[in-house]
Write a protein that holds these residues in place. Structure first.
Motif, mmCIF file in Angstrom:
data_model
loop_
_atom_site.group_PDB
_atom_site.id
_atom_site.type_symbol
_atom_site.label_atom_id
_atom_site.label_comp_id
_atom_site.label_asym_id
_atom_site.label_seq_id
_atom_site.Cartn_x
_atom_site.Cartn_y
_atom_site.Cartn_z
ATOM 1 N N PRO A 1 0.332 -1.261 -0.191
ATOM 2 C CA PRO A 1 0.064 0.380 0.202
ATOM 3 C C PRO A 1 1.079 0.963 -0.038
ATOM 4 N N GLU A 2 0.430 2.224 -0.681
ATOM 5 C CA GLU A 2 1.239 2.971 -0.442
ATOM 6 C C GLU A 2 0.518 3.940 0.600
ATOM 7 N N PRO A 3 2.132 4.598 0.822
ATOM 8 C CA PRO A 3 2.226 5.374 2.013
ATOM 9 C C PRO A 3 1.549 7.409 2.373
#
Length: 109
Positions: free
Chosen positions: A57-59
């Motif tokens: 998951p993207e930060p």
């Protein structure tokens, strides 16, 4: 009467009924080809299914970073401010010139 260049080489015109039948047949042929194409595409997709690796998951940005950055201000560079100021002055000068012209026309006739 219409001449169908695809089917008639002798140049004889088709009647409306013949033309409608010909168009109906072409549409049915197209539907059959399209149905077959979709079926083949689905079979191909099933055979060549690739497993999608789980992406990390993207930060996500925190709320503090959103407080300081306004998306509408992204384009407001120093150059933009200079152009904006020049445009405002230009509009003001044009409005003043229009008022002067109307006054001259009103008083001079």
């Amino acid at each position: 009467m219409a001449i169908d260049d695809n089917k008639k080489d002798d140049g004889k015109p088709l009647t409306r009924e013949q033309y409608r039948k010909l168009k109906l047949q072409q549409e049915e042929d197209f539907e059959a080809r399209d149905k077959r194409r979709v079926q083949v595409e689905r079979e191909y997709a099933r055979k060549h299914q690739q497993e999608v690796p789980e992406a990390e998951p993207e930060p996500q940005a925190t709320t503090r970073t959103h407080e300081n950055i306004n998306p509408a201000d992204d384009f407001k560079t120093p150059r933009w401010h200079r152009i904006n100021r020049k445009l405002n002055w230009t509009i003001t000068i044009l409005i003043l010139l229009m008022v002067i012209v109307f006054l001259v026309l009103f008083f001079v006739n």
